[in-house]
Motif scaffolding. Structure first.
Motif, PDB file in Angstrom:
ATOM      1  N   ILE A 110       7.404 -40.193  34.415  1.00  0.00           N
ATOM      2  CA  ILE A 110       6.848 -39.787  33.212  1.00  0.00           C
ATOM      3  C   ILE A 110       7.635 -39.918  32.175  1.00  0.00           C
ATOM      4  N   ILE A 111       8.872 -39.626  32.137  1.00  0.00           N
ATOM      5  CA  ILE A 111       9.862 -39.777  31.313  1.00  0.00           C
ATOM      6  C   ILE A 111       9.939 -41.327  30.739  1.00  0.00           C
ATOM      7  N   ALA A 112       9.897 -42.256  31.687  1.00  0.00           N
ATOM      8  CA  ALA A 112       9.825 -43.483  31.460  1.00  0.00           C
ATOM      9  C   ALA A 112       8.548 -44.122  30.706  1.00  0.00           C
ATOM     10  N   ASP A 113       7.281 -43.349  31.033  1.00  0.00           N
ATOM     11  CA  ASP A 113       6.121 -43.570  30.307  1.00  0.00           C
ATOM     12  C   ASP A 113       6.292 -43.327  28.834  1.00  0.00           C
ATOM     13  N   PHE A 114       6.925 -42.125  28.409  1.00  0.00           N
ATOM     14  CA  PHE A 114       7.146 -41.606  27.153  1.00  0.00           C
ATOM     15  C   PHE A 114       7.866 -42.632  26.574  1.00  0.00           C
ATOM     16  N   GLU A 115       8.914 -43.032  27.183  1.00  0.00           N
ATOM     17  CA  GLU A 115       9.955 -43.935  26.396  1.00  0.00           C
ATOM     18  C   GLU A 115       9.298 -45.209  26.215  1.00  0.00           C
ATOM     19  N   LYS A 116       8.483 -45.829  27.096  1.00  0.00           N
ATOM     20  CA  LYS A 116       7.767 -46.961  26.724  1.00  0.00           C
ATOM     21  C   LYS A 116       6.777 -46.869  25.654  1.00  0.00           C
ATOM     22  N   TRP A 117       6.050 -45.620  25.753  1.00  0.00           N
ATOM     23  CA  TRP A 117       5.020 -45.304  24.872  1.00  0.00           C
ATOM     24  C   TRP A 117       5.877 -45.302  23.092  1.00  0.00           C
ATOM     25  N   ILE A 118       6.917 -44.870  23.225  1.00  0.00           N
ATOM     26  CA  ILE A 118       7.648 -44.520  21.933  1.00  0.00           C
ATOM     27  C   ILE A 118       8.065 -45.800  21.539  1.00  0.00           C
ATOM     28  N   ARG A 119       8.551 -46.786  22.467  1.00  0.00           N
ATOM     29  CA  ARG A 119       9.424 -48.015  22.309  1.00  0.00           C
ATOM     30  C   ARG A 119       8.356 -48.935  21.631  1.00  0.00           C
ATOM     31  N   ASP A 120       7.006 -48.815  22.133  1.00  0.00           N
ATOM     32  CA  ASP A 120       5.818 -49.653  21.600  1.00  0.00           C
ATOM     33  C   ASP A 120       5.242 -49.100  20.441  1.00  0.00           C
ATOM     34  N   GLY A 121       5.651 -48.195  19.831  1.00  0.00           N
ATOM     35  CA  GLY A 121       5.431 -47.647  18.579  1.00  0.00           C
ATOM     36  C   GLY A 121       4.488 -46.341  18.517  1.00  0.00           C
ATOM     37  N   ALA A 122       4.437 -45.820  19.930  1.00  0.00           N
ATOM     38  CA  ALA A 122       3.727 -44.317  19.671  1.00  0.00           C
ATOM     39  C   ALA A 122       2.343 -44.587  19.223  1.00  0.00           C
ATOM     40  N   VAL A 123       1.224 -45.250  19.866  1.00  0.00           N
ATOM     41  CA  VAL A 123       0.158 -45.701  19.490  1.00  0.00           C
ATOM     42  C   VAL A 123      -0.655 -44.340  19.904  1.00  0.00           C
ATOM     43  N   TRP A 124      -1.267 -43.637  18.988  1.00  0.00           N
ATOM     44  CA  TRP A 124      -2.257 -42.594  19.091  1.00  0.00           C
ATOM     45  C   TRP A 124      -3.450 -42.968  18.587  1.00  0.00           C
ATOM     46  N   PRO A 125      -4.533 -43.379  19.614  1.00  0.00           N
ATOM     47  CA  PRO A 125      -5.901 -43.966  19.239  1.00  0.00           C
ATOM     48  C   PRO A 125      -6.558 -42.673  18.575  1.00  0.00           C
ATOM     49  N   VAL A 126      -7.141 -43.554  17.643  1.00  0.00           N
ATOM     50  CA  VAL A 126      -8.100 -42.415  16.735  1.00  0.00           C
ATOM     51  C   VAL A 126      -9.403 -42.335  17.476  1.00  0.00           C
ATOM     52  N   SER A 127      -9.775 -40.928  18.035  1.00  0.00           N
ATOM     53  CA  SER A 127     -10.949 -40.688  18.760  1.00  0.00           C
ATOM     54  C   SER A 127     -11.333 -39.340  18.468  1.00  0.00           C
ATOM     55  N   GLN A 128     -12.248 -38.809  19.169  1.00  0.00           N
ATOM     56  CA  GLN A 128     -12.916 -37.465  18.982  1.00  0.00           C
ATOM     57  C   GLN A 128     -11.784 -36.603  19.419  1.00  0.00           C
ATOM     58  N   LEU A 129     -11.160 -37.070  20.410  1.00  0.00           N
ATOM     59  CA  LEU A 129      -9.861 -35.694  20.982  1.00  0.00           C
ATOM     60  C   LEU A 129      -8.827 -35.863  20.167  1.00  0.00           C
ATOM     61  N   SER A 130      -8.620 -36.812  19.259  1.00  0.00           N
ATOM     62  CA  SER A 130      -7.166 -37.035  18.780  1.00  0.00           C
ATOM     63  C   SER A 130      -6.708 -35.573  17.969  1.00  0.00           C
ATOM     64  N   SER A 131      -7.605 -34.775  17.402  1.00  0.00           N
ATOM     65  CA  SER A 131      -7.018 -33.727  16.595  1.00  0.00           C
ATOM     66  C   SER A 131      -6.358 -32.607  17.569  1.00  0.00           C
ATOM     67  N   THR A 132      -7.073 -32.120  18.336  1.00  0.00           N
ATOM     68  CA  THR A 132      -6.528 -31.038  19.410  1.00  0.00           C
ATOM     69  C   THR A 132      -7.090 -30.861  20.502  1.00  0.00           C
ATOM     70  N   PRO A 133      -7.215 -31.752  21.406  1.00  0.00           N
ATOM     71  CA  PRO A 133      -7.937 -31.682  22.629  1.00  0.00           C
ATOM     72  C   PRO A 133      -7.595 -30.614  23.388  1.00  0.00           C
ATOM     73  N   ALA A 134      -8.558 -29.953  23.973  1.00  0.00           N
ATOM     74  CA  ALA A 134      -8.439 -28.886  25.057  1.00  0.00           C
ATOM     75  C   ALA A 134      -7.949 -29.453  26.304  1.00  0.00           C
ATOM     76  N   LYS A 135      -7.233 -28.696  27.333  1.00  0.00           N
ATOM     77  CA  LYS A 135      -7.072 -29.359  28.492  1.00  0.00           C
ATOM     78  C   LYS A 135      -8.187 -29.647  29.140  1.00  0.00           C
ATOM     79  N   LYS A 136      -9.145 -28.903  29.362  1.00  0.00           N
ATOM     80  CA  LYS A 136     -10.610 -29.009  29.868  1.00  0.00           C
ATOM     81  C   LYS A 136     -10.868 -30.608  29.417  1.00  0.00           C
ATOM     82  N   GLU A 137     -11.086 -30.701  28.193  1.00  0.00           N
ATOM     83  CA  GLU A 137     -11.645 -32.139  27.792  1.00  0.00           C
ATOM     84  C   GLU A 137     -10.765 -33.226  28.202  1.00  0.00           C
ATOM     85  N   VAL A 138      -9.552 -33.298  28.299  1.00  0.00           N
ATOM     86  CA  VAL A 138      -8.551 -34.348  28.485  1.00  0.00           C
ATOM     87  C   VAL A 138      -8.931 -34.685  30.071  1.00  0.00           C
TER      88      VAL A 138
END
Length: 145
Positions: A110-138
Motif C-alpha cells: 500500500i505504501i508503495a502504491d502511494f509512493e507511485k501515485w505521488i511520484r506520478d503526480g498525484a492524479v486525482w480524477p475529477v468525478s462525482q466522488l472527488s469532493s468527499t466520498p463516503a466509504k459506502k460510495e467508494v
C-alpha cells in the motif's frame, strides 16, 4: 514532402497525442483502485469534510486539501514521495507522525502504491466522488468493477 512521409508524420503525431491520455487513464485507475479505497477506509474518519472532528487540520479527501496540508504542512509533494508527509506518516518513519494512529503500519504494498501515485503526480480524477466520498460510495464503486 512526399505522400508516404506525410502519412508517417501524421500517424506519429496521432500516436503522440494519444499517449498522455493513456498515461492519465493508468494514473486514474491506480487512484481509483488503490489510493481512494485506502484513504476512505483508513483516513476519512479523521481527515475529511465529513469528520466529526478534523484531526491535525488535515483533510485528505481532495488533491487541493492534500497539497495545502494541515498543521504540519503539505501532506503531498507531487513527484516527490520522499518529501511527502503522507508517506512518512503511513510508513511510520517519524515517531511523532504515525498514521493510522494506534494501528499497525499499513502493508508495504500500500505504501508503495502511494509512493507511485505521488511520484506520478498525484492524479486525482475529477468525478462525482472527488469532493468527499463516503466509504459506502467508494466500496460500491469498487464492487461494480
Amino acid at each position: 514532402m512526399n505522400h508516404k512521409l506525410s502519412m508517417l508524420l501524421l500517424a506519429l503525431c496521432a500516436f503522440a497525442t494519444a499517449l498522455p491520455s493513456r498515461a492519465a487513464s493508468a494514473s486514474e485507475e491506480l487512484f481509483e483502485s488503490k489510493i481512494r479505497p485506502v484513504l476512505a477506509e483508513h483516513c476519512y474518519e479523521c481527515h475529511s469534510a465529513s469528520s466529526k472532528k478534523l484531526k491535525g487540520g488535515l483533510r485528505v479527501d481532495g488533491r487541493e486539501a492534500l497539497l495545502s496540508g494541515g498543521d504540519t504542512g503539505p501532506a503531498i509533494v507531487p513527484g516527490k514521495p520522499e518529501s511527502s508527509l503522507l508517506v512518512t506518516a503511513m510508513a511510520h518513519r517519524d515517531k511523532e507522525l504515525i498514521m493510522p494512529p494506534k494501528k499497525p503500519q499499513l502493508p508495504d504494498a500500500i505504501i508503495a502504491d502511494f509512493e507511485k501515485w505521488i511520484r506520478d503526480g498525484a492524479v486525482w480524477p475529477v468525478s462525482q466522488l472527488s469532493s468527499t466520498p463516503a466509504k459506502k460510495e467508494v466500496f460500491n464503486l469498487e464492487a461494480r468493477k
